[in-house]
Scaffold this active site. Structure first.
Site, mmCIF file in Angstrom:
data_model
loop_
_atom_site.group_PDB
_atom_site.id
_atom_site.type_symbol
_atom_site.label_atom_id
_atom_site.label_comp_id
_atom_site.label_asym_id
_atom_site.label_seq_id
_atom_site.Cartn_x
_atom_site.Cartn_y
_atom_site.Cartn_z
ATOM 1 N N ASP A 97 21.858 41.039 25.419
ATOM 2 C CA ASP A 97 21.548 42.286 26.108
ATOM 3 C C ASP A 97 22.860 42.874 26.597
ATOM 4 O O ASP A 97 23.787 42.151 26.967
ATOM 5 C CB ASP A 97 20.600 42.004 27.269
ATOM 6 N N SER A 98 22.940 44.188 26.643
ATOM 7 C CA SER A 98 24.193 44.858 26.983
ATOM 8 C C SER A 98 24.545 44.770 28.458
ATOM 9 O O SER A 98 25.681 45.043 28.836
ATOM 10 C CB SER A 98 24.109 46.336 26.597
ATOM 11 N N GLY A 99 23.580 44.438 29.302
ATOM 12 C CA GLY A 99 23.815 44.439 30.734
ATOM 13 C C GLY A 99 23.437 45.733 31.408
ATOM 14 O O GLY A 99 23.636 45.892 32.621
ATOM 15 N N ASP A 151 22.653 51.179 27.730
ATOM 16 C CA ASP A 151 21.687 52.243 28.014
ATOM 17 C C ASP A 151 21.554 52.453 29.519
ATOM 18 O O ASP A 151 21.997 51.629 30.320
ATOM 19 C CB ASP A 151 20.318 51.932 27.399
ATOM 20 N N ASP A 281 11.331 38.733 25.138
ATOM 21 C CA ASP A 281 12.127 37.811 25.935
ATOM 22 C C ASP A 281 11.762 37.996 27.401
ATOM 23 O O ASP A 281 11.285 39.062 27.792
ATOM 24 C CB ASP A 281 13.627 38.066 25.760
ATOM 25 N N CYS A 319 -1.731 21.441 24.909
ATOM 26 C CA CYS A 319 -0.296 21.632 24.714
ATOM 27 C C CYS A 319 0.328 20.376 24.112
ATOM 28 O O CYS A 319 -0.011 19.250 24.487
ATOM 29 C CB CYS A 319 0.381 21.972 26.034
ATOM 30 N N CYS A 321 3.776 19.926 24.060
ATOM 31 C CA CYS A 321 5.172 19.820 24.500
ATOM 32 C C CYS A 321 5.460 18.419 25.027
ATOM 33 O O CYS A 321 4.546 17.636 25.335
ATOM 34 C CB CYS A 321 5.488 20.869 25.554
ATOM 35 N N CYS A 324 3.741 17.661 28.462
ATOM 36 C CA CYS A 324 2.293 17.397 28.440
ATOM 37 C C CYS A 324 1.953 16.108 27.705
ATOM 38 O O CYS A 324 0.922 15.485 27.991
ATOM 39 C CB CYS A 324 1.566 18.581 27.814
ATOM 40 N N HIS A 350 7.898 23.015 29.604
ATOM 41 C CA HIS A 350 6.512 23.325 29.231
ATOM 42 C C HIS A 350 6.289 24.828 29.122
ATOM 43 O O HIS A 350 5.680 25.310 28.149
ATOM 44 C CB HIS A 350 5.536 22.743 30.243
#
Length: 402
Positions: A97-99, A151, A281, A319, A321, A324, A350
């Site tokens: 991401d540009s920040g 942006d 994200d 789940c 993972c 779990c 998780h």
């Protein structure tokens, strides 16, 4: 019009179910099967997890942040050490991401003008400045596969004049980002990742007309490998966010990936896939994990609650993972209430796995034609659990395609 350079970047839509689609996005560091959730590694680390954890859960692409890495440890240092992939020992695709969001959230610490943004570091108060050109140089040095334009991000419910000003400035900055991006690609060698993709960002707040105008202007520039949709999940109502996605879906080409920035609650991922989004994200899964909250198919649970003190079951019965498979809710609650860092790590693992697996399930149901029924049933169950805890409103009915 700009023509697309040769691979390594390509996107192929393999299955569609209404506006939902499953595809493959090729990058220099591997292919990403979409729809996909990208774990957030703001400071070149997904908090509490290492690359082996991420690979084991099926994470494909991760995100880092140019603003934070510019401040610490410094993008020049990361570049000297071989770029983000080598620096953080992650061999898969990375997006930076540009920040822009971080800079514009520094209320009282930044000044905006047409050329860029002057701000003070939240770490040491030092004076800094971001422009379209400087941000492209930072992201070039970090070496991610996909980099985002710089942006102007207004507050979520900004009035139309404020949102228009930010949207139009973002378009002007996009033109400068592209010019600098192409200059650096031609002249700046060697670089950690020689071929990168620059994604533009559709802005316009919650105003449908501005979103259409932004999307049409960006598409008119031609030559993009994918598109970001920004300025959402920043305080607006969910109905407004879903409405924006309906508008944008009708404006962006269907042969390029769409990335919904900073959105990662489970119901929003499923609703986003329904509206043609491919990449997501969010910091939410690890942030919740550090606060003792876990995602389940029946909504979020707070492990600090005494009701889990003697619970012998896993966080989520379905789940797979590592958390779990091995640990009970009772044990995890003990770790959380005792302030043991293992508990925060296990819950974070998780939560990220939960979202990665959710998008894998969405891909599978789009491919086999059951996505509509699966997504409706999944949302009904999840949101019923959330509503029982007073967490969210009822699901938003998808709008017709515009």
């Amino acid at each position: 019009m700009h023509s697309l350079p040769a691979p390594p970047f390509a996107f192929q839509v393999e299955h569609e179910r209404g506006r939902a689609r499953a595809g493959t996005f090729a990058t220099p560091h591997g292919a990403v099967r979409t729809p996909a959730f990208m774990a957030v590694g703001t400071l070149a680390t997904v908090k509490g997890l290492d690359p082996d954890d991420l690979h084991a859960m099926g994470a494909q692409m991760i995100l880092a942040n140019a603003y934070h890495l510019h401040l610490r440890p410094g993008d020049a240092l990361v570049r000297r050490l071989g770029g983000l992939h080598r620096f953080m020992a992650w061999d898969g695709p990375i997006l930076t991401d540009s920040g822009g969001f971080q800079v514009f959230s520094l209320e009282g610490l930044r000044t905006i003008d047409e050329d860029g943004v002057s701000f003070r570091s939240h770490i040491d108060g030092s004076a800094r400045r971001f422009t379209a050109e400087s941000v492209m140089a930072i992201e070039r040095g970090l070496g991610a596969d996909v980099i985002m334009q710089f942006d102007h991000v207004p507050p979520g419910q900004s009035a139309e004049p404020v949102a228009r000003d930010a949207m139009e400035r973002s378009l002007r900055w996009l033109a400068r980002c592209r010019a600098e991006f192409e200059r650096l690609r031609a002249e700046d060698a060697p670089a950690p990742t020689p071929e990168q993709a620059l994604f533009p960002i559709v802005q316009g707040g919650i105003h449908a007309g501005l979103r259409r105008e932004s999307a049409r202007a960006i598409v008119g520039m031609g030559g993009w490998h994918g598109y970001g949709v920004g300025g959402l999940s920043v305080g607006e109502a969910k109905a407004d966010m879903y409405g924006v996605l309906d508008v944008v879906d009708g404006e962006l080409p269907r042969d390029r990936p769409r990335y919904l920035m900073g959105v990662g609650y489970p119901e929003d991922l499923v609703e986003g896939v329904r509206r043609g989004v491919d990449l997501f994200d969010c910091v939410a899964p690890t942030r919740m994990g550090r606060n003792g909250a876990a995602l389940t198919q029946d909504g979020r649970i707070n492990l600090r609650n005494a009701r889990w003190r003697e619970d012998p079951g896993p966080l989520d019965a379905d789940c797979t993972c590592a958390t779990c498979r091995r640990f009970t809710r009772a044990y995890l609650r003990h770790l959380v209430t005792a302030d043991e860092m293992l508990g925060l790590r296990l819950i974070s693992l998780h939560n990220v796995h939960f979202l990665v697996a959710l998008m894998a399930r969405a891909r599978a149901t789009i491919a086999d034609g059951t996505f509509d029924a699966w997504s409706a049933a999944w949302l009904e169950r999840y949101l019923a659990g959330e509503a029982a805890r007073g967490a969210v409103a009822k699901p938003v009915t998808p709008h017709p395609k515009r």
